[in-house]
Motif scaffolding. Sequence first.
Motif, PDB file in Angstrom:
ATOM      1  N   ASP A  96       0.834  -1.206   0.000  1.00  0.00           N
ATOM      2  CA  ASP A  96       0.000   0.000   0.000  1.00  0.00           C
ATOM      3  C   ASP A  96       0.865   1.250   0.000  1.00  0.00           C
ATOM      4  N   GLN A  97       2.081   1.129   0.546  1.00  0.00           N
ATOM      5  CA  GLN A  97       2.968   2.290   0.621  1.00  0.00           C
ATOM      6  C   GLN A  97       4.371   1.830   1.016  1.00  0.00           C
ATOM      7  N   ALA A  98       5.320   2.760   0.851  1.00  0.00           N
ATOM      8  CA  ALA A  98       6.694   2.527   1.310  1.00  0.00           C
ATOM      9  C   ALA A  98       7.119   3.705   2.163  1.00  0.00           C
ATOM     10  N   MET A  99       7.927   3.403   3.167  1.00  0.00           N
ATOM     11  CA  MET A  99       8.542   4.449   3.979  1.00  0.00           C
ATOM     12  C   MET A  99      10.049   4.299   3.855  1.00  0.00           C
ATOM     13  N   LEU A 100      10.702   5.347   3.404  1.00  0.00           N
ATOM     14  CA  LEU A 100      12.155   5.334   3.273  1.00  0.00           C
ATOM     15  C   LEU A 100      12.760   6.121   4.416  1.00  0.00           C
ATOM     16  N   LEU A 101      13.538   5.425   5.252  1.00  0.00           N
ATOM     17  CA  LEU A 101      14.228   6.096   6.350  1.00  0.00           C
ATOM     18  C   LEU A 101      15.550   6.657   5.862  1.00  0.00           C
ATOM     19  N   VAL A 102      15.779   7.916   6.175  1.00  0.00           N
ATOM     20  CA  VAL A 102      16.962   8.640   5.718  1.00  0.00           C
ATOM     21  C   VAL A 102      17.628   9.294   6.927  1.00  0.00           C
ATOM     22  N   THR A 103      18.944   9.225   6.989  1.00  0.00           N
ATOM     23  CA  THR A 103      19.696   9.980   7.996  1.00  0.00           C
ATOM     24  C   THR A 103      20.706  10.866   7.279  1.00  0.00           C
ATOM     25  N   LEU A 104      20.848  12.083   7.741  1.00  0.00           N
ATOM     26  CA  LEU A 104      21.764  13.039   7.121  1.00  0.00           C
ATOM     27  C   LEU A 104      23.164  12.952   7.727  1.00  0.00           C
ATOM     28  N   ALA A 105      23.276  12.208   8.832  1.00  0.00           N
ATOM     29  CA  ALA A 105      24.570  11.963   9.480  1.00  0.00           C
ATOM     30  C   ALA A 105      24.401  10.763  10.408  1.00  0.00           C
ATOM     31  N   GLU A 106      25.527  10.091  10.660  1.00  0.00           N
ATOM     32  CA  GLU A 106      25.574   8.966  11.605  1.00  0.00           C
ATOM     33  C   GLU A 106      24.555   7.863  11.338  1.00  0.00           C
ATOM     34  N   PRO A 107      24.542   7.202  10.200  1.00  0.00           N
ATOM     35  CA  PRO A 107      25.349   7.419   8.988  1.00  0.00           C
ATOM     36  C   PRO A 107      24.614   8.353   8.012  1.00  0.00           C
ATOM     37  N   GLN A 108      25.308   8.787   6.985  1.00  0.00           N
ATOM     38  CA  GLN A 108      24.697   9.648   5.986  1.00  0.00           C
ATOM     39  C   GLN A 108      24.094   8.815   4.867  1.00  0.00           C
ATOM     40  N   THR A 109      22.860   9.119   4.509  1.00  0.00           N
ATOM     41  CA  THR A 109      22.216   8.488   3.356  1.00  0.00           C
ATOM     42  C   THR A 109      22.520   9.335   2.117  1.00  0.00           C
ATOM     43  N   ALA A 110      23.082   8.705   1.081  1.00  0.00           N
ATOM     44  CA  ALA A 110      23.425   9.441  -0.142  1.00  0.00           C
ATOM     45  C   ALA A 110      22.155   9.905  -0.851  1.00  0.00           C
TER      46      ALA A 110
ATOM     47  N   TYR B 190       6.633   1.824 -10.124  1.00  0.00           N
ATOM     48  CA  TYR B 190       5.796   0.660  -9.811  1.00  0.00           C
ATOM     49  C   TYR B 190       4.586   1.020  -8.955  1.00  0.00           C
ATOM     50  N   LYS B 191       4.295   2.342  -8.913  1.00  0.00           N
ATOM     51  CA  LYS B 191       3.059   2.839  -8.310  1.00  0.00           C
ATOM     52  C   LYS B 191       2.925   2.460  -6.831  1.00  0.00           C
ATOM     53  N   VAL B 192       4.007   2.710  -6.102  1.00  0.00           N
ATOM     54  CA  VAL B 192       3.998   2.513  -4.657  1.00  0.00           C
ATOM     55  C   VAL B 192       4.152   3.890  -4.002  1.00  0.00           C
ATOM     56  N   PRO B 193       3.120   4.428  -3.368  1.00  0.00           N
ATOM     57  CA  PRO B 193       3.240   5.737  -2.719  1.00  0.00           C
ATOM     58  C   PRO B 193       4.355   5.707  -1.663  1.00  0.00           C
ATOM     59  N   ALA B 194       5.169   6.768  -1.637  1.00  0.00           N
ATOM     60  CA  ALA B 194       6.329   6.784  -0.739  1.00  0.00           C
ATOM     61  C   ALA B 194       6.299   7.992   0.190  1.00  0.00           C
ATOM     62  N   THR B 195       6.688   7.760   1.430  1.00  0.00           N
ATOM     63  CA  THR B 195       6.888   8.810   2.428  1.00  0.00           C
ATOM     64  C   THR B 195       8.338   8.729   2.900  1.00  0.00           C
ATOM     65  N   ILE B 196       8.963   9.882   3.095  1.00  0.00           N
ATOM     66  CA  ILE B 196      10.339   9.920   3.583  1.00  0.00           C
ATOM     67  C   ILE B 196      10.325  10.219   5.074  1.00  0.00           C
ATOM     68  N   LEU B 197      11.016   9.382   5.838  1.00  0.00           N
ATOM     69  CA  LEU B 197      11.151   9.610   7.269  1.00  0.00           C
ATOM     70  C   LEU B 197      12.584  10.040   7.564  1.00  0.00           C
ATOM     71  N   LEU B 198      12.739  11.254   8.059  1.00  0.00           N
ATOM     72  CA  LEU B 198      14.062  11.743   8.453  1.00  0.00           C
ATOM     73  C   LEU B 198      14.346  11.189   9.832  1.00  0.00           C
ATOM     74  N   SER B 199      15.107  10.090   9.859  1.00  0.00           N
ATOM     75  CA  SER B 199      15.329   9.338  11.084  1.00  0.00           C
ATOM     76  C   SER B 199      16.388  10.002  11.968  1.00  0.00           C
ATOM     77  N   LYS B 200      16.314   9.684  13.265  1.00  0.00           N
ATOM     78  CA  LYS B 200      17.259  10.205  14.259  1.00  0.00           C
ATOM     79  C   LYS B 200      17.329  11.729  14.186  1.00  0.00           C
ATOM     80  N   SER B 201      16.155  12.353  14.068  1.00  0.00           N
ATOM     81  CA  SER B 201      16.123  13.804  13.860  1.00  0.00           C
ATOM     82  C   SER B 201      16.756  14.566  15.031  1.00  0.00           C
ATOM     83  N   ASP B 202      16.811  13.925  16.211  1.00  0.00           N
ATOM     84  CA  ASP B 202      17.431  14.589  17.364  1.00  0.00           C
ATOM     85  C   ASP B 202      18.942  14.711  17.221  1.00  0.00           C
ATOM     86  N   LEU B 203      19.536  13.905  16.296  1.00  0.00           N
ATOM     87  CA  LEU B 203      20.985  13.935  16.097  1.00  0.00           C
ATOM     88  C   LEU B 203      21.400  14.781  14.892  1.00  0.00           C
ATOM     89  N   GLN B 204      20.433  15.300  14.143  1.00  0.00           N
ATOM     90  CA  GLN B 204      20.740  15.996  12.900  1.00  0.00           C
ATOM     91  C   GLN B 204      20.746  17.513  13.110  1.00  0.00           C
TER      92      GLN B 204
END
Length: 306
Positions: free
Chosen positions: A92-106, A120-134
């Motif tokens: 039904d959907q995808a969630m992509l976890l991204v970190t900008l540091a520790e580690p960095q997602t390219a 492929y028609k999969v709705p996506a949401t981006i989660l900025l993970s570990k936001s307290d460390l960024q």
Amino acid sequence: MERLFTGTVVRATGSWYEVHTDEGNVRCRIRGRLRLRGVRSTNPVVVGDAVRCEAAADGSCVIAEVLPRRNYVIRRASNLSKESHIIASNLDQAMLLVTLAEPQTAPEFVDRFLVTCEAYKVPATILLSKSDLQQREALARFRAVYEGAGYRVLEVSAREGTGLEAVGALLAGRTTLVAGNSGVGKSTLVKAVDPALDIRTGEISGSHHKGRHTTTFSTMYPLAGGGWIIDTPGIKGFGLIDIDDAELWHYFPEMMRHAPGCRFYNCTHTHEPGCAVAEAVERGEIARARYESYLKIRSEDEKYRK
């Protein structure tokens, strides 16, 4: 006499599969000759698949057929391979976890994943993970780029509890793929949203600042609030497959919005005069980072399409 039954694959190890049925979970092998028509995949059966199974008199079970998939998320099996690796199906959907540091997602990894979801028609949401460390400025820049493209971006922190309620609301009643590089906190976040889930979590390697693999095999878990979540092993690279140069821009939503204004109907948005996409980049209406990512993907992936 063989008994036939259907179910959903909730765990795939490559040698055996756990299939969820109305009567509980059943451990199955796959039939040796089972292959999907038109799909050159390293894994013919994946988590999320609806399957038809056969149970023998001795109690052993095999997956005899994979029923048609409504969608899936797929990547190139390796840089030089023409085979694919399907991560999960019937989403039904995808969630992509991204970190900008520790580690960095390219950023290129992010864009390749989003392109595949669009294709492929999969709705996506981006989660900025570990936001307290960024850093707040870095978070703001990232949000501006991807919200400008049309994606929902949520800041989340399992440690601080940030964004967990919003993530839980998105998960309820849906089948969701959670993906990202190793160490971005996928399993930790999922466990924070639903503490009842039995999911292994780990720490970042201090010497290399990279995540340790805590999820070994893709597994689909039922959520207490309804729905299913698919936790996947960390993904290092994300090669596109079955997407040619001419259609790549179709999977950048912000480019799709401006492309009708191009002078030429077959504009590639790389060099043509009167290109509305390039003009939008110059005006700041399309993030330059996303446009440069599009050009880089076209250039790097061209050799795999020959």
